[in-house]
Motif scaffolding. Structure first.
Motif, PDB file in Angstrom:
ATOM      1  N   PHE A   1      -6.343   0.442 -15.693  1.00  0.00           N
ATOM      2  CA  PHE A   1      -6.137  -0.829 -15.204  1.00  0.00           C
ATOM      3  C   PHE A   1      -5.047  -1.914 -16.758  1.00  0.00           C
ATOM      4  CE2 PHE A   1      -7.637  -5.223 -15.597  1.00  0.00           C
ATOM      5  CZ  PHE A   1      -6.865  -5.507 -14.072  1.00  0.00           C
ATOM      6  N   ASP A   2      -5.836  -1.434 -17.507  1.00  0.00           N
ATOM      7  CA  ASP A   2      -4.895  -2.798 -18.822  1.00  0.00           C
ATOM      8  C   ASP A   2      -3.541  -2.123 -18.435  1.00  0.00           C
ATOM      9  OD1 ASP A   2      -7.214  -3.453 -19.986  1.00  0.00           O
ATOM     10  OD2 ASP A   2      -7.664  -2.438 -20.608  1.00  0.00           O
ATOM     11  N   ARG A   3      -3.365  -0.576 -19.049  1.00  0.00           N
ATOM     12  CA  ARG A   3      -1.635  -0.448 -18.910  1.00  0.00           C
ATOM     13  C   ARG A   3      -1.301  -0.502 -17.396  1.00  0.00           C
ATOM     14  NH1 ARG A   3      -0.881   4.311 -22.190  1.00  0.00           N
ATOM     15  NH2 ARG A   3      -2.637   4.554 -23.426  1.00  0.00           N
ATOM     16  N   VAL A   4      -1.729  -0.548 -15.623  1.00  0.00           N
ATOM     17  CA  VAL A   4      -0.670  -0.611 -15.018  1.00  0.00           C
ATOM     18  C   VAL A   4      -0.683  -2.641 -14.832  1.00  0.00           C
ATOM     19  CG1 VAL A   4      -0.755  -1.108 -12.011  1.00  0.00           C
ATOM     20  CG2 VAL A   4      -1.577   0.868 -13.813  1.00  0.00           C
ATOM     21  N   HIS A   5      -1.886  -3.767 -15.635  1.00  0.00           N
ATOM     22  CA  HIS A   5      -2.085  -4.486 -15.269  1.00  0.00           C
ATOM     23  C   HIS A   5      -0.965  -4.876 -16.952  1.00  0.00           C
ATOM     24  CE1 HIS A   5      -3.363  -8.830 -17.056  1.00  0.00           C
ATOM     25  NE2 HIS A   5      -3.599  -8.697 -15.586  1.00  0.00           N
TER      26      HIS A   5
ATOM     27  N   LEU B   1      -8.457   1.829  -9.875  1.00  0.00           N
ATOM     28  CA  LEU B   1      -7.666   2.539 -10.936  1.00  0.00           C
ATOM     29  C   LEU B   1      -8.824   3.087 -11.782  1.00  0.00           C
ATOM     30  CD1 LEU B   1      -4.479  -0.192 -11.036  1.00  0.00           C
ATOM     31  CD2 LEU B   1      -4.464   2.196 -10.773  1.00  0.00           C
ATOM     32  N   ASP B   2      -8.067   3.667 -12.852  1.00  0.00           N
ATOM     33  CA  ASP B   2      -8.739   4.278 -13.966  1.00  0.00           C
ATOM     34  C   ASP B   2      -9.650   3.391 -14.472  1.00  0.00           C
ATOM     35  OD1 ASP B   2      -8.692   6.636 -13.139  1.00  0.00           O
ATOM     36  OD2 ASP B   2      -7.108   6.996 -14.830  1.00  0.00           O
ATOM     37  N   PRO B   3     -10.907   3.442 -15.227  1.00  0.00           N
ATOM     38  CA  PRO B   3     -11.611   1.631 -16.306  1.00  0.00           C
ATOM     39  C   PRO B   3     -10.532   1.369 -17.366  1.00  0.00           C
ATOM     40  CG  PRO B   3     -13.309   3.774 -16.107  1.00  0.00           C
ATOM     41  CD  PRO B   3     -11.856   4.349 -15.120  1.00  0.00           C
ATOM     42  N   ALA B   4     -10.868   0.203 -17.446  1.00  0.00           N
ATOM     43  CA  ALA B   4     -10.355  -0.344 -18.819  1.00  0.00           C
ATOM     44  C   ALA B   4     -10.645  -0.012 -19.382  1.00  0.00           C
ATOM     45  CB  ALA B   4     -10.218  -1.512 -18.289  1.00  0.00           C
ATOM     46  N   ASP B   5      -9.437  -0.467 -21.510  1.00  0.00           N
ATOM     47  CA  ASP B   5      -9.685   0.514 -22.371  1.00  0.00           C
ATOM     48  C   ASP B   5     -11.103   0.339 -22.895  1.00  0.00           C
ATOM     49  OD1 ASP B   5      -7.228   1.008 -22.561  1.00  0.00           O
ATOM     50  OD2 ASP B   5      -5.810  -0.689 -23.203  1.00  0.00           O
ATOM     51  N   ASP B   6     -11.560  -0.703 -22.663  1.00  0.00           N
ATOM     52  CA  ASP B   6     -12.975  -1.217 -22.780  1.00  0.00           C
ATOM     53  C   ASP B   6     -14.483  -0.485 -21.883  1.00  0.00           C
ATOM     54  OD1 ASP B   6     -12.927  -2.537 -20.405  1.00  0.00           O
ATOM     55  OD2 ASP B   6     -13.392  -5.430 -21.649  1.00  0.00           O
ATOM     56  N   GLY B   7     -13.170   0.448 -20.833  1.00  0.00           N
ATOM     57  CA  GLY B   7     -14.966   0.883 -20.118  1.00  0.00           C
ATOM     58  C   GLY B   7     -15.134  -0.189 -18.798  1.00  0.00           C
TER      59      GLY B   7
ATOM     60  N   VAL C   1     -12.058  -4.772 -11.299  1.00  0.00           N
ATOM     61  CA  VAL C   1     -12.365  -5.718 -10.846  1.00  0.00           C
ATOM     62  C   VAL C   1     -13.118  -6.385 -12.299  1.00  0.00           C
ATOM     63  CG1 VAL C   1     -14.509  -6.598  -8.830  1.00  0.00           C
ATOM     64  CG2 VAL C   1     -12.967  -4.532  -8.019  1.00  0.00           C
ATOM     65  N   ALA C   2     -14.118  -5.603 -13.156  1.00  0.00           N
ATOM     66  CA  ALA C   2     -14.269  -6.245 -13.839  1.00  0.00           C
ATOM     67  C   ALA C   2     -13.937  -6.895 -14.695  1.00  0.00           C
ATOM     68  CB  ALA C   2     -15.820  -5.890 -14.841  1.00  0.00           C
ATOM     69  N   ARG C   3     -12.536  -6.422 -15.661  1.00  0.00           N
ATOM     70  CA  ARG C   3     -11.884  -6.579 -16.166  1.00  0.00           C
ATOM     71  C   ARG C   3     -11.170  -8.119 -15.938  1.00  0.00           C
ATOM     72  NH1 ARG C   3     -10.417  -7.097 -21.560  1.00  0.00           N
ATOM     73  NH2 ARG C   3      -8.519  -6.811 -22.026  1.00  0.00           N
ATOM     74  N   ASP C   4     -10.491  -7.554 -14.562  1.00  0.00           N
ATOM     75  CA  ASP C   4     -10.300  -8.958 -13.577  1.00  0.00           C
ATOM     76  C   ASP C   4     -10.457 -10.178 -14.058  1.00  0.00           C
ATOM     77  OD1 ASP C   4      -6.904  -9.180 -12.914  1.00  0.00           O
ATOM     78  OD2 ASP C   4      -8.471  -9.773 -10.702  1.00  0.00           O
ATOM     79  N   ARG C   5     -11.746  -9.988 -13.239  1.00  0.00           N
ATOM     80  CA  ARG C   5     -12.559 -10.934 -13.496  1.00  0.00           C
ATOM     81  C   ARG C   5     -12.629 -11.557 -15.154  1.00  0.00           C
ATOM     82  NH1 ARG C   5     -17.743  -8.766 -11.440  1.00  0.00           N
ATOM     83  NH2 ARG C   5     -16.342  -8.921  -9.614  1.00  0.00           N
ATOM     84  N   TYR C   6     -12.863 -10.705 -16.131  1.00  0.00           N
ATOM     85  CA  TYR C   6     -12.669 -11.479 -17.491  1.00  0.00           C
ATOM     86  C   TYR C   6     -11.216 -12.218 -17.479  1.00  0.00           C
ATOM     87  CZ  TYR C   6     -12.793 -11.231 -22.516  1.00  0.00           C
ATOM     88  OH  TYR C   6     -12.091 -11.749 -23.929  1.00  0.00           O
ATOM     89  N   PHE C   7     -10.362 -11.967 -17.211  1.00  0.00           N
ATOM     90  CA  PHE C   7      -8.663 -12.636 -17.021  1.00  0.00           C
ATOM     91  C   PHE C   7      -9.198 -13.172 -16.408  1.00  0.00           C
ATOM     92  CE2 PHE C   7      -6.676  -7.959 -17.548  1.00  0.00           C
ATOM     93  CZ  PHE C   7      -7.112  -7.481 -18.983  1.00  0.00           C
ATOM     94  N   ALA C   8      -9.529 -13.735 -15.348  1.00  0.00           N
ATOM     95  CA  ALA C   8      -9.805 -15.259 -14.056  1.00  0.00           C
ATOM     96  C   ALA C   8      -9.842 -15.359 -15.125  1.00  0.00           C
ATOM     97  CB  ALA C   8      -9.834 -14.569 -13.086  1.00  0.00           C
ATOM     98  N   THR C   9     -11.864 -15.876 -16.083  1.00  0.00           N
ATOM     99  CA  THR C   9     -12.275 -16.965 -16.130  1.00  0.00           C
ATOM    100  C   THR C   9     -11.546 -17.120 -18.130  1.00  0.00           C
ATOM    101  OG1 THR C   9     -14.275 -14.742 -17.494  1.00  0.00           O
ATOM    102  CG2 THR C   9     -14.737 -15.930 -15.157  1.00  0.00           C
ATOM    103  N   HIS C  10     -11.227 -15.994 -18.593  1.00  0.00           N
ATOM    104  CA  HIS C  10     -10.327 -16.571 -19.634  1.00  0.00           C
ATOM    105  C   HIS C  10      -9.670 -17.140 -19.865  1.00  0.00           C
ATOM    106  CE1 HIS C  10     -14.016 -14.452 -20.574  1.00  0.00           C
ATOM    107  NE2 HIS C  10     -13.564 -15.187 -22.032  1.00  0.00           N
ATOM    108  N   GLY C  11      -8.225 -17.467 -18.258  1.00  0.00           N
ATOM    109  CA  GLY C  11      -7.357 -18.337 -18.308  1.00  0.00           C
ATOM    110  C   GLY C  11      -5.473 -17.508 -18.078  1.00  0.00           C
ATOM    111  N   LEU C  12      -6.557 -16.562 -17.544  1.00  0.00           N
ATOM    112  CA  LEU C  12      -4.124 -15.127 -18.654  1.00  0.00           C
ATOM    113  C   LEU C  12      -5.045 -14.670 -16.867  1.00  0.00           C
ATOM    114  CD1 LEU C  12      -7.156 -12.909 -21.121  1.00  0.00           C
ATOM    115  CD2 LEU C  12      -4.735 -14.005 -21.010  1.00  0.00           C
ATOM    116  N   ALA C  13      -3.752 -14.339 -16.764  1.00  0.00           N
ATOM    117  CA  ALA C  13      -2.894 -13.865 -15.153  1.00  0.00           C
ATOM    118  C   ALA C  13      -3.896 -12.399 -15.258  1.00  0.00           C
ATOM    119  CB  ALA C  13      -1.786 -13.453 -15.448  1.00  0.00           C
TER     120      ALA C  13
END
Length: 159
Positions: free
Chosen positions: A30-34, A76-82, A86-98
């Motif tokens: 996920f992090d790579r594609v993002h 997609l495969d899990p984010a670099d933090d495991g 969906v959870a990683r994208d939600r984290y981005f949204a709540t922290h003002g990241l695209a």
């Protein structure tokens, strides 16, 4: 005067080709594609010609929803933090990241060329005629098509 105009046109074409960015996305994390979408949207925002060539597990990002609300990038495969995509994208949204969708929409709006590798679709075992996202203009082609699209002096990244 026509010599000046043709010289200016040639210089403009050279500048466009050397500032172009072609990105091959073959990793399905996920992090790579993002981040590839971050790079593509930033390059397009600076008036560069950009092509995203999805292959391998990264192709999951372009697959049509398997059920309402479940977009292909959710697989997609899990984010670099495991964490899950969906959870990683939600984290981005709540922290003002695209978010993934915001970046993909920006790429589409700014005219980024999106290509899906025909061989990659077969290698993933996706059925013939698998539905790709209708909201993203995706062309299918092979490596030769991608290389012919990439301007000769432009940058090429593998993610």
């Amino acid at each position: 005067m026509s010599t000046t105009m043709s010289q200016s046109s040639a210089e403009s074409t050279l500048a466009e080709s050397t500032s172009a960015l072609s990105i091959v996305l073959f990793a399905g994390g996920f992090d790579r594609v993002h981040y590839a979408l971050v790079m593509a949207s930033a390059a397009a925002a600076t008036n560069r010609k950009v092509t995203l060539f999805f292959t391998g597990r990264a192709l999951r990002a372009l697959v049509h929803e398997s059920e309402p609300g479940v977009l292909g990038w959710h697989d997609l495969d899990p984010a670099d933090d495991g964490s899950s995509p969906v959870a990683r994208d939600r984290y981005f949204a709540t922290h003002g990241l695209a978010t993934f969708e915001e970046l993909l929409e920006a790429c589409v709006a700014m005219g980024v060329t999106v290509m899906a590798c025909e061989m990659g679709l077969r290698a993933l075992g996706l059925p013939q005629g698998v539905q790709l996202r209708a909201d993203v203009p995706v062309s299918t082609g092979g490596v030769v098509t991608f290389l012919n699209d990439a301007p000769k002096g432009g940058a090429m990244l593998f993610i």
